[in-house]
Every structure is written in C-alpha cells, then in structure tokens.
Design an enzyme around this catalytic site. Structure first.
Site, mmCIF file in Angstrom:
data_model
loop_
_atom_site.group_PDB
_atom_site.id
_atom_site.type_symbol
_atom_site.label_atom_id
_atom_site.label_comp_id
_atom_site.label_asym_id
_atom_site.label_seq_id
_atom_site.Cartn_x
_atom_site.Cartn_y
_atom_site.Cartn_z
ATOM 1 N N ASP A 1 0.812 -1.227 0.000
ATOM 2 C CA ASP A 1 0.000 0.000 0.000
ATOM 3 C C ASP A 1 0.839 1.267 0.000
ATOM 4 O O ASP A 1 0.448 2.293 0.564
ATOM 5 C CB ASP A 1 -0.961 0.024 1.222
ATOM 6 N N LYS B 1 1.712 2.238 -5.066
ATOM 7 C CA LYS B 1 2.313 1.744 -6.317
ATOM 8 C C LYS B 1 1.414 2.058 -7.508
ATOM 9 O O LYS B 1 1.879 2.377 -8.594
ATOM 10 C CB LYS B 1 2.534 0.216 -6.222
ATOM 11 N N GLY C 1 -4.553 -4.275 -3.763
ATOM 12 C CA GLY C 1 -5.566 -3.247 -4.054
ATOM 13 C C GLY C 1 -4.809 -2.003 -4.467
ATOM 14 O O GLY C 1 -4.169 -1.369 -3.635
ATOM 15 N N HIS C 2 -4.804 -1.700 -5.756
ATOM 16 C CA HIS C 2 -4.012 -0.581 -6.277
ATOM 17 C C HIS C 2 -4.958 0.518 -6.747
ATOM 18 O O HIS C 2 -5.854 0.269 -7.546
ATOM 19 C CB HIS C 2 -3.110 -1.057 -7.428
ATOM 20 N N GLN D 1 1.870 -6.207 -3.269
ATOM 21 C CA GLN D 1 2.375 -6.249 -1.888
ATOM 22 C C GLN D 1 3.644 -5.390 -1.768
ATOM 23 O O GLN D 1 3.863 -4.534 -2.594
ATOM 24 C CB GLN D 1 2.645 -7.694 -1.434
ATOM 25 N N THR E 1 -9.778 -4.977 2.097
ATOM 26 C CA THR E 1 -10.613 -5.484 3.193
ATOM 27 C C THR E 1 -11.244 -4.366 4.024
ATOM 28 O O THR E 1 -12.090 -4.646 4.877
ATOM 29 C CB THR E 1 -9.762 -6.355 4.149
ATOM 30 N N LEU F 1 3.391 12.460 1.200
ATOM 31 C CA LEU F 1 4.060 13.413 2.081
ATOM 32 C C LEU F 1 3.066 14.418 2.671
ATOM 33 O O LEU F 1 3.212 14.866 3.810
ATOM 34 C CB LEU F 1 5.171 14.158 1.322
HETATM 35 P P1 GDP Z 1 -0.887 0.381 -3.568
HETATM 36 O O1 GDP Z 1 -1.466 -0.903 -3.099
HETATM 37 O O2 GDP Z 1 0.580 0.455 -3.309
HETATM 38 O O3 GDP Z 1 -1.208 0.725 -4.997
HETATM 39 O O4 GDP Z 1 -1.555 1.530 -2.658
HETATM 40 P P2 GDP Z 1 -3.107 1.658 -2.249
HETATM 41 O O5 GDP Z 1 -3.883 2.070 -3.443
HETATM 42 O O6 GDP Z 1 -3.572 0.436 -1.525
HETATM 43 O O7 GDP Z 1 -3.042 2.797 -1.162
HETATM 44 C C1 GDP Z 1 -2.516 4.074 -1.456
HETATM 45 C C2 GDP Z 1 -3.604 5.123 -1.166
HETATM 46 O O8 GDP Z 1 -3.016 6.399 -1.104
HETATM 47 C C3 GDP Z 1 -4.654 5.201 -2.264
HETATM 48 O O9 GDP Z 1 -5.892 5.535 -1.684
HETATM 49 C C4 GDP Z 1 -4.146 6.351 -3.139
HETATM 50 O O10 GDP Z 1 -5.181 6.995 -3.884
HETATM 51 C C5 GDP Z 1 -3.588 7.257 -2.091
HETATM 52 N N1 GDP Z 1 -2.480 8.130 -2.513
HETATM 53 C C6 GDP Z 1 -1.538 7.912 -3.456
HETATM 54 N N2 GDP Z 1 -0.603 8.900 -3.433
HETATM 55 C C7 GDP Z 1 -0.986 9.746 -2.465
HETATM 56 C C8 GDP Z 1 -0.431 10.955 -1.936
HETATM 57 O O11 GDP Z 1 0.629 11.414 -2.326
HETATM 58 N N3 GDP Z 1 -1.115 11.567 -0.935
HETATM 59 C C9 GDP Z 1 -2.292 11.079 -0.434
HETATM 60 N N4 GDP Z 1 -2.893 11.746 0.532
HETATM 61 N N5 GDP Z 1 -2.822 9.933 -0.892
HETATM 62 C C10 GDP Z 1 -2.173 9.280 -1.888
HETATM 63 P P1 IMO Z 2 -0.915 -4.183 -2.234
HETATM 64 O O1 IMO Z 2 -0.495 -4.757 -3.561
HETATM 65 C C1 IMO Z 2 -0.865 -4.545 2.135
HETATM 66 C C2 IMO Z 2 -0.908 -8.616 3.783
HETATM 67 C C3 IMO Z 2 -2.151 -9.051 4.528
HETATM 68 C C4 IMO Z 2 -1.543 -10.025 5.533
HETATM 69 C C5 IMO Z 2 -0.430 -10.685 4.728
HETATM 70 C C6 IMO Z 2 -0.816 -12.043 4.130
HETATM 71 O O2 IMO Z 2 -2.201 -3.473 -2.263
HETATM 72 O O3 IMO Z 2 0.200 -3.407 -1.627
HETATM 73 P P2 IMO Z 2 -2.408 -12.771 2.124
HETATM 74 O O4 IMO Z 2 -3.877 -12.564 1.908
HETATM 75 O O5 IMO Z 2 -1.566 -12.194 1.032
HETATM 76 O O6 IMO Z 2 -2.048 -14.186 2.423
HETATM 77 O O7 IMO Z 2 -2.074 -11.947 3.470
HETATM 78 O O8 IMO Z 2 -0.114 -9.789 3.657
HETATM 79 N N1 IMO Z 2 -1.150 -8.114 2.400
HETATM 80 C C7 IMO Z 2 -1.094 -6.822 2.053
HETATM 81 N N2 IMO Z 2 -0.893 -5.716 2.804
HETATM 82 N N3 IMO Z 2 -0.986 -4.448 0.788
HETATM 83 C C8 IMO Z 2 -1.159 -5.547 0.022
HETATM 84 O O9 IMO Z 2 -1.178 -5.492 -1.331
HETATM 85 C C9 IMO Z 2 -1.250 -6.803 0.650
HETATM 86 N N4 IMO Z 2 -1.440 -8.072 0.212
HETATM 87 C C10 IMO Z 2 -1.360 -8.860 1.287
HETATM 88 O O10 IMO Z 2 -2.782 -7.967 5.171
HETATM 89 O O11 IMO Z 2 -0.922 -9.317 6.582
HETATM 90 MG MG MG Z 3 -2.950 -1.609 -1.785
#
Ligand code: GDP
Ligand code: IMO
Ligand code: MG
Length: 450
Positions: free
Chosen positions: A17, A20, A44-45, A246, A323, A354
C-alpha cells in the site's frame, strides 16, 4: 518530466500500500506492456484521475489505458469471478477490456475451498491476518503439485473433471480435519470463553466443474501463453512495466516471515512469475510512503499506537483497499528501507503521501534499532528479533502548511525539504519524485526541479 522508455519494475519497499498504483499509472504512459507477476486479489491498487477513482485488485493497472497490453503472468493466483467482476466494473466506467488483456494459461486458479481453508485455519494461523482471498492455500497447492489447477485447465472439460474428482474429496476431508483440530483446541463447554468451532462448507465435483467451466468459457479470449507474448514483444523492442503487488517486507523469503504473503513480491519474482529474465530490466523503482503502514499481524518497530498514529490514519485514509481494515501506522523506518532497497535492487525511489504529515510539530525517522541493549544498524529478518527491536529516532521539525497544491520542489516548506533530503541520504539511492496527493498531477519531480 521526460522519461526514457525502458523495461522497469515498480516495487513497494515497505509492507504494501505504498501507492504503487499511482506510479504504475504515471509510468504506464511510457510502456507497451504492464505486467503483474505475483499475488492475486490480495492487492488493491488505486489510481485517481481528477474526480475518477479506480481500484484494481487482480487486473494490472495498465488496464485503464486500453492501448497498452495488460498481462496477468503465470506467477499469479487467480479467482476467476474476481476478474469478471473487475472487467464489469471497468465497463460501467466506460473502459472496455478486450484484446488488451492477456492471462497466463499457467497461472493457478483459486477455488472456494481455498478461501474455506483459510477461514478454518485462521485460529491456528499465528495471527497473520490474511486478506482471506485464498492466496496462501492456492500457492500451497501449486507447489505441492497434487492439487494445482491452472487457467489453461479451465478450457478442457475432461481434464478439469479428472482433476476435481481427485481434489474435491480430499479437500472436504482436510477441511473436516481442521474443524476437528480446532474443536480439540477449544476450552471445555463449561468454560466461560464463548469461542465456537468453525464448521467448514463441503464442495461437490459437479458444482465446481459446472461453475469453473463457465468461467473458462468467459475468460477463454484472454487465456494465452503470456511468456511467449512478452518474449516476442522484447524482440520487437517493446517496453515492459512490471507492477509488483504487496511490498518487499511481505516477500515470502525476505519479509518478516511468517507474517508475509505467499509469493515473491520483490523483483526476484519477475523471472519466475513471467518468464522474463532479470537481465532485461533497465530500472527498478522503489515506492516508499513518507511514513509506514502495515495491515494484519507481525512485528512493526516504529508503530504509533497513539494520537499521532490515529491522526495519520485519518488524514491518510489508511484503511485497506481490499478489506477495509484500519492499517497500522508508524514513523518511516530507514533501517527497513535500506534492507529492502538493497534486496530489490531499486536504483531510485518515489516518496509518497508526504502531504499527510503536514501539521505535525515534529516528524521522526528511525535510523537504527536497539536490540538486547545494543544498537544495530542492520534489519533483522527474523520476526522474533524484530519484535524485540526498539527504534532509535532522529527528530526533525515538522511543517504546518498544507502541501497538496505544490508542484515544484522550491515551493515546499524548508522543513519538508529537510525531511525528504534526510530520508534520501539515509536510504542511499536517488529520489525520483515526491507525491503530495492521490491524483497523478499531485507530483513533484525531484531532480528536474532542483
Ligand atoms: P498500492 O497498493 O501500493 O497501490 O496503494 P493503495 O492504493 O492500496 O493505497 C494508497 C492510497 O493512497 C490510495 O488511496 C491512493 O489513492 C492514495 N495516494 C496515493 N498517493 C498519495 C499521496 O501522495 N497523498 C495522499 N494523501 N494519498 C495518496
Ligand atoms: P498491495 O499490492 C498490504 C498482507 C495481509 C496479511 C499478509 C498475508 O495493495 O500493496 P495474504 O492474503 O496475502 O495471504 O495476506 O499480507 N497483504 C497486504 N498488505 N498491501 C497488500 O497489497 C497486501 N497483500 C497482502 O494484510 O498481513
Ligand atoms: Mg494496496
């Protein structure tokens, strides 16, 4: 900023998270293929374009740009209804999915018994706190070779029937076994604890066969030999962007085992998860949040279980994309980041979110740990040792101004620049950009503006 087209990997350097999705979306402008190589719908991207927001779990982020080819590599574990759901959601948003999606025939298939296995084994899972998507049990079946079903198997009825006739009775038996073990572990009925045994579902060959043949027919246009496709692409000098799911600290080998996911989330997973060798990669971009988060169990030395942590969680909307669970929050940890920068081979990094830190009187950076009374600078990759580590912090002044409207380095508050430059110096690789908001426009290209 002008970027050279190159074969590149975007990889999270923390516990997932790191945002990416935003960077894959930006870099996707310079790619021909966007390729997922690990994980599944545990990811979840998020991508934000103005008032439009997309959340992708199983489909590569490149799917939002139909002129790119989006590839689900052989290294993934796929729950077919989830693919269909995501395609339908995109259609509702007027984004068509057709020739631009390719799914490896060798990627493994998640069945409902995998999720059931995860559910009934939860009481004995050391509190990993998985996403419950059946990821671990499916990878387990892949490597044990007896119970694995691949996407290509969904296209051949006889083949799938033979496999399910072998697998399903054994799965039912195993699920009952888990329930028996769980019941033996529970306190006696007159104990005051009110736990109850999780009764497993049972599955039938005919039910699963009908359901999964249907998925096979729906997904047939996308299922192919993706390794050959990518290798042919490279011969024609097409550019590939690999999208890791991840984060490096969740990698099954190098993460905080056993509190990890079940795949190789470091770029090492590209070779085995796509068939493209690492010498084809020109660049590896590490994605780093300006603080740390973690979902689920496991050691987290810089965790903030206080008001500052709650504030960062609220402002950063740190609730799981998949989740909805509240994410654990802490200060940035450069001991961990030096470890993952080295393991991933990242040659530059992006500092994300930031803006979330605006308004704090001071900010902290973990620069070392104390373990058993001694200062250590190396990240212990043993979860028990890490659990005992106390972070040693450097404190820097915070900044009060909101920064999400800033687009140039020189317009940032001085305290923010000092914080960024200290992190860059500690990690030891060049900073590529700073992100100050979810939208792709909320980006400060670092050295261009220096
Ligand atoms: P990923 O799994 O690495 O793609 O990240 P996620 O999408 O799960 O979580 C990143 C969250 O931060 C998302 O809700 C994005 O829309 C949000 N986001 C991305 N860049 C920024 C930022 O620079 N500032 C803020 N406040 N939110 C951001
Ligand atoms: P993205 O790509 C954050 C965590 C779960 C749990 C552990 C194992 O959005 O960054 P699993 O279901 O993979 O067997 O769970 O890994 N986990 C993540 N945490 N971002 C993710 O993906 C994750 N995918 C799995 O919360 O601790
Ligand atoms: Mg994510």
């Amino acid at each position: 900023m002008k970027l050279e087209p190159e074969n590149c990997c975007v990889v999270g350097l923390q516990w997932g998270d790191e945002a990416k999705g935003k960077i894959v979306d930006i870099l996707g402008d310079h790619a021909d293929f966007v390729v997922r190589f690990n994980g599944g719908a545990n990811a979840g991207h998020t991508v934000v374009w103005g008032d439009r927001k997309f959340k992708l779990s199983l489909l590569p982020t490149g799917i939002l740009k139909p002129h790119l080819i989006s590839v689900i590599g052989n290294g993934l574990v796929i729950y077919p209804p989830r693919v269909m759901e995501e395609i339908a959601q995109l259609k509702e948003a007027n984004i068509e999915v057709g020739e631009n999606l390719k799914i490896s025939k060798n990627a493994h298939v998640i069945f409902p018994y995998h999720m059931e296995e995860e559910r009934v084994s939860e009481p004995i899972s050391h509190g990993i706190g998985t996403t419950g998507r059946g990821i671990g049990p499916c990878y387990q079946d892949k490597v044990n070779r007896l119970h694995g079903v691949r996407m290509g198997d969904l296209l051949c009825e006889d083949n799938l029937r033979t496999k399910l006739e072998w697998i399903v009775p054994r799965k039912n038996e195993m699920l009952q076994g888990y329930a028996r073990v769980n019941s033996q572990r529970l306190p006696s009925p007159n104990s005051s604890t009110s736990q109850h045994v999780v009764q497993p579902k049972t599955f039938t060959v005919s039910g699963l066969l009908e359901e999964y043949l249907h998925y096979g027919q729906q997904l047939k246009p996308f299922i192919t030999d993706t390794t050959r496709l990518l290798q042919e692409g490279l011969k024609k000098h097409k550019k590939i962007l690999f999208e890791a799911a991840q984060g490096s600290l969740l990698d099954v080998d190098f993460g905080t085992y056993p509190y990890v996911t079940s795949s190789s989330s470091l770029p090492g997973g590209i070779w085995t998860g796509t068939g493209i060798p690492s010498n084809q990669l020109n660049s590896i971009i590490g994605i780093v949040k300006a603080y740390s988060t973690r979902v689920g169990g496991g050691p987290f030395p810089t965790e903030l279980k206080n008001e500052i942590g709650n504030r960062i969680r609220e402002i950063g909307r740190e609730f799981g994309t998949v989740t909805g669970r509240p994410r654990r929050v802490g200060w940035i940890d450069t001991v961990a980041l030096k470890y993952t920068a080295a393991l991933s081979g990242a040659n530059k990094f992006c500092l994300m979110l930031l803006d979330v830190l605006s308004g704090l009187e001071k900010v902290a950076i973990a620069v070392a740990y104390e373990l058993n009374g001694k200062r250590i600078d190396e990240f212990p990759n043993d979860a028990n040792d890490l659990e005992k580590c106390q972070p040693i912090y450097e404190y820097l002044p915070g900044w009060s101004e909101p920064i999400s409207g800033i687009r140039r380095k020189q317009d940032l508050p001085l305290a923010a620049i000092r914080y960024i430059e200290r992190i860059e110096a500690l990690i030891g690789i060049p900073l590529m950009l700073v992100s100050v908001g979810p939208d792709r426009a909320q980006t400060i290209w670092w050295h261009e503006n220096a």
